[in-house]
Scaffold this active site. Structure first.
Site, PDB file in Angstrom:
ATOM      1  N   ARG A 119       0.715  -1.165  -0.014  1.00  0.00           N
ATOM      2  CA  ARG A 119      -0.113  -0.100  -0.033  1.00  0.00           C
ATOM      3  C   ARG A 119       0.877   1.271  -0.158  1.00  0.00           C
ATOM      4  O   ARG A 119       1.975   1.513   0.608  1.00  0.00           O
ATOM      5  CB  ARG A 119      -0.948  -0.011   1.185  1.00  0.00           C
ATOM      6  CG  ARG A 119      -1.878   1.285   1.574  1.00  0.00           C
ATOM      7  CD  ARG A 119      -2.980   0.775   0.754  1.00  0.00           C
ATOM      8  NE  ARG A 119      -4.182   1.498   1.106  1.00  0.00           N
ATOM      9  CZ  ARG A 119      -5.139   1.968   0.324  1.00  0.00           C
ATOM     10  NH1 ARG A 119      -5.382   1.628  -0.950  1.00  0.00           N
ATOM     11  NH2 ARG A 119      -6.104   2.725   0.573  1.00  0.00           N
ATOM     12  N   THR A 395     -10.193   0.203  -9.456  1.00  0.00           N
ATOM     13  CA  THR A 395      -8.866  -0.757  -8.982  1.00  0.00           C
ATOM     14  C   THR A 395      -9.024  -1.831  -9.793  1.00  0.00           C
ATOM     15  O   THR A 395      -9.992  -2.064 -10.729  1.00  0.00           O
ATOM     16  CB  THR A 395      -9.430  -1.011  -7.498  1.00  0.00           C
ATOM     17  OG1 THR A 395      -9.417   0.138  -6.668  1.00  0.00           O
ATOM     18  CG2 THR A 395      -8.604  -2.108  -7.044  1.00  0.00           C
ATOM     19  N   THR A 413      -4.172  -0.788  -7.063  1.00  0.00           N
ATOM     20  CA  THR A 413      -5.097   0.390  -7.374  1.00  0.00           C
ATOM     21  C   THR A 413      -4.298   1.635  -7.452  1.00  0.00           C
ATOM     22  O   THR A 413      -3.265   1.889  -7.001  1.00  0.00           O
ATOM     23  CB  THR A 413      -6.265   0.554  -6.204  1.00  0.00           C
ATOM     24  OG1 THR A 413      -7.146   1.372  -6.676  1.00  0.00           O
ATOM     25  CG2 THR A 413      -5.598   0.914  -4.939  1.00  0.00           C
ATOM     26  N   ASN A 415      -6.607   4.216  -6.766  1.00  0.00           N
ATOM     27  CA  ASN A 415      -7.726   4.668  -6.213  1.00  0.00           C
ATOM     28  C   ASN A 415      -8.917   5.144  -7.323  1.00  0.00           C
ATOM     29  O   ASN A 415      -9.497   4.092  -7.828  1.00  0.00           O
ATOM     30  CB  ASN A 415      -7.435   5.943  -5.194  1.00  0.00           C
ATOM     31  CG  ASN A 415      -8.731   6.093  -4.331  1.00  0.00           C
ATOM     32  OD1 ASN A 415      -9.396   5.555  -4.151  1.00  0.00           O
ATOM     33  ND2 ASN A 415      -8.662   7.343  -3.789  1.00  0.00           N
ATOM     34  N   ASP A 437      -8.013   8.142   0.651  1.00  0.00           N
ATOM     35  CA  ASP A 437      -8.605   6.997   1.663  1.00  0.00           C
ATOM     36  C   ASP A 437      -8.153   7.530   3.135  1.00  0.00           C
ATOM     37  O   ASP A 437      -8.740   6.559   3.993  1.00  0.00           O
ATOM     38  CB  ASP A 437      -7.986   5.783   1.169  1.00  0.00           C
ATOM     39  CG  ASP A 437      -8.552   5.191  -0.169  1.00  0.00           C
ATOM     40  OD1 ASP A 437      -9.696   5.594  -0.181  1.00  0.00           O
ATOM     41  OD2 ASP A 437      -8.208   4.096  -0.544  1.00  0.00           O
ATOM     42  N   SER A 466      -7.975   1.035   3.471  1.00  0.00           N
ATOM     43  CA  SER A 466      -8.339   0.303   2.154  1.00  0.00           C
ATOM     44  C   SER A 466      -9.481  -0.715   2.062  1.00  0.00           C
ATOM     45  O   SER A 466      -9.836  -1.025   3.440  1.00  0.00           O
ATOM     46  CB  SER A 466      -7.139  -0.636   1.473  1.00  0.00           C
ATOM     47  OG  SER A 466      -7.458  -1.218   0.338  1.00  0.00           O
ATOM     48  N   SER A 467     -10.358  -0.983   1.186  1.00  0.00           N
ATOM     49  CA  SER A 467     -11.351  -2.003   1.202  1.00  0.00           C
ATOM     50  C   SER A 467     -10.754  -3.166   0.452  1.00  0.00           C
ATOM     51  O   SER A 467     -11.621  -4.035   0.335  1.00  0.00           O
ATOM     52  CB  SER A 467     -12.651  -1.324   0.849  1.00  0.00           C
ATOM     53  OG  SER A 467     -13.023  -0.206   1.386  1.00  0.00           O
ATOM     54  N   GLY A 488     -13.777  -0.005  -4.530  1.00  0.00           N
ATOM     55  CA  GLY A 488     -13.781   0.650  -3.272  1.00  0.00           C
ATOM     56  C   GLY A 488     -14.425  -0.291  -2.308  1.00  0.00           C
ATOM     57  O   GLY A 488     -14.391  -1.500  -2.272  1.00  0.00           O
TER      58      GLY A 488
END
Ligand code: GLY
Length: 589
Positions: A119, A395, A413, A415, A437, A466-467, A488
């Site tokens: 990330r 993503t 991603t 985003n 985010d 994040s998801s 998302g």
């Protein structure tokens, strides 16, 4: 879809061919050459495939081809995954990336499970109020578009790390060959890609101080050739120098210069210091299935674990469509999970409660006492505000598995579509807008309408929540499924609903991922639905219980590799993305 031959445009031939050829073109040889299929890569998308040996599902046929090629050349599942990701950065520029980040869940044939976090992180010069004006109010768009919206990219470091730990094909540079070819020789864009490029063209022009591959045309059409020579040079630098080719040297100079031109804050130290992290996966049991998913800074694994725990409290019905009782139960479970997400989740370094505490049966059972079987909750403590979801998120995901039980589920991603819209001058790649985010003002919803707390506020070196939910499932100790999705927060709902339908009803995989879905994230109160997810009668009954529903076009785009009952690997791409592609290979036959 138009045939490939009708896609080749003469304007490309005119600008690239030699004068002699141009003369032939004028003397009547032209027609035949204008329909020559030899220039530019192209492949039709297939949504389903079966294989005894290796299966890849991803967002673009050429990216899947890259993975198959690397496997054929002696690579393993993990080499293939790295090649797919680098190819996605070229052929799927709205989400595949070098300038973004992601997560991977890995299973080796020995049955070991790993979770890798690459990330993005907040740059060293980031600070909590960086997106607020002098009155403490958010500055419209600052965390979403332009140079300040970017976190320090993690993709390149993450992929190299995966190759070093799990890859077998040497040298590493081979894995980038397909991507370099697509970037330097060009590929034919799909109708979807053309539509996206046109939709965001004005933003590309606004966000950039110089022209780039994406502003080369004023209107993009299906079949146009997208050439990315600057991106090819960047990929070559990574192929030659590894992580140093991106995080230092001329690519880092270009990124730093780009930041200076646009008042961005990412500097050399940020790039030099970036490190992926190996984390303990979130692992739990449901019926005879063992699930492994991503821990914070993603919320995916925690939410999945909570949802499957709460599902056990009700007999969920039915195979054809959810009945009112089940729908109400699932919606309220989701509301509770997302409310906890808003309060407690963020970078693990900053969380006050551990993932174990957040998924503990005691905590969940005690919170579930607030559940009202007859009436929709209110996100437990959030008041409803008007909020409309802008269609902005994108993503992408890749699932790969082989017959030995090696598997990877990798979500990546920028985003939003094309991230911050900034293309690094001279280096040709989009930068992410992942800073959105973070909770740029705790209590203020981000582009997904998601709330966050202080735990997810902007802080140098912190990873934003994040998801993304890359997940691997085992059944009785064997590999069973690799699954994930873009979208998302709707990722979590989509992955959960596909898994639930598989576990409870053993639906045909393609049928399962095509089924309509819903998404309830506590705030806003309304549940987003794909129209036919509930029957009209169930919708009416849910409304009478206080549920609000908002119909959306499509929700998340799931990509799955599953071991089918006969032992074959089944790949399934989602028809929600016309470019999703599943393909396998059987070399040992
Ligand atoms: N940027 C979307 C996510 O990480 O959930």
């Amino acid at each position: 879809m138009k045939s490939f031959f009708s896609l080749l445009s003469c304007d490309f031939l005119i600008c690239r061919l030699s004068p002699l050829f141009y003369m032939l073109l004028l003397t009547g040889f032209a027609l035949q050459q204008c329909t020559s299929p030899e220039v530019g890569h192209w492949k039709e998308a297939e949504k389903e495939a079966f294989s005894e040996e290796l299966m890849i599902v991803s967002s673009h046929p050429l990216a899947v081809e890259a993975g198959l090629e690397i496997y054929e050349r002696g690579g393993n599942v993990f080499d293939a995954a790295v090649a797919v990701q680098f190819a996605l950065a070229v052929v799927y520029p709205r989400a595949g990336n070098l300038g973004g980040g992601g997560f991977a869940i890995i299973r080796t044939e020995a049955g070991e499970i790993f979770a890798q976090d690459h990330r993005e992180v907040a740059p060293g010069a980031a600070f909590r109020e960086m997106y607020l004006d002098s009155l403490g109010q958010p500055i419209e768009g600052l965390s979403l578009r332009g140079h300040l919206a970017s976190g320090v990219p993690g993709t390149v470091a993450g992929l190299i790390d995966i190759h070093e730990k799990f890859g077998q094909l040497q040298p590493f540079s081979i894995l980038l060959e397909p991507a370099i070819q697509y970037a330097s020789e060009g590929f034919r864009i799909s109708a979807t890609e053309a539509e996206r490029l046109n939709r965001f063209l004005d933003q590309f022009i606004d966000a950039n101080t110089r022209g780039n591959a994406f502003t080369a045309k004023t209107i993009w059409e299906e079949g146009d050739l997208l050439l990315q020579p600057e991106l090819a040079k960047t990929l070559e630098a990574i192929a030659t120098y590894g992580a140093d080719g991106f995080y230092s040297g001329w690519v880092a100079d270009s990124l730093k210069a780009e930041m200076e031109r646009g008042n961005g804050i990412i500097n050399y130290d940020d790039l030099k210091n970036y490190q992926p992290e190996w984390r303990k996966p979130i692992s739990f049991q449901f019926n005879k299935f063992e699930l492994h998913s991503m821990p914070p800074p993603s919320s995916g694994g925690v939410l999945l674990n909570q949802l499957f725990h709460l599902v056990e409290k009700e007999e969920i019905c039915c195979e054809e469509t959810w009945d009112t009782r089940s729908a109400h139960h699932l919606l309220e479970a989701s509301r509770l999970g997302f409310a906890l997400r808003a309060d407690h989740l963020g970078d693990p370094e900053s969380m006050m409660l551990s993932t174990g505490q957040l998924t503990s049966a005691i905590r969940l059972d005690s919170l579930w006492q607030l559940f009202d079987p007859h009436s929709a909750g209110d996100g437990l403590r959030y008041v409803e505000k008007d909020f409309t979801l802008p269609e902005a998120y994108e993503t992408t995901h890749t699932s790969i598995a082989d017959s030995r039980g090696n598997a990877i589920s990798l979500t990546t991603t920028l985003n939003s579509n094309f991230g911050s819209k900034v293309v690094v001058g001279g280096a040709g790649f989009f930068m992410n807008n992942e800073m959105d985010d973070f909770s740029i003002l705790p209590g203020l919803p981000n582009q997904f309408g998601l709330l966050g707390s202080e735990v997810n506020s902007v802080k140098p070196g912190r990873r934003m929540l994040s998801s993304m939910t890359p997940t691997i499932v085992e059944k009785e100790g064997d590999f069973y499924m690799a699954i994930g999705s873009p979208g998302g927060p709707t990722i979590i709902s989509a992955v959960f609903q596909v898994l639930l339908r598989d576990f409870l009803f053993d639906l045909d995989l393609n049928d399962n991922i095509s089924r309509p879905r819903f998404h309830q994230q506590a705030f806003p109160k309304a549940t987003r639905i794909e129209n036919e997810v509930f029957s009209e009668a169930v919708k009416e009954e849910l409304k009478s219980r206080g549920h609000k529903m908002e119909v959306v076009d499509r929700m998340a785009v799931v990509k799955v590799v599953k071991k089918s009952a006969g032992g074959k690997l089944q790949g399934a791409g989602d028809k929600r993305n016309p470019d999703d592609h599943a393909a396998g290979i059987d070399l040992r036959k």
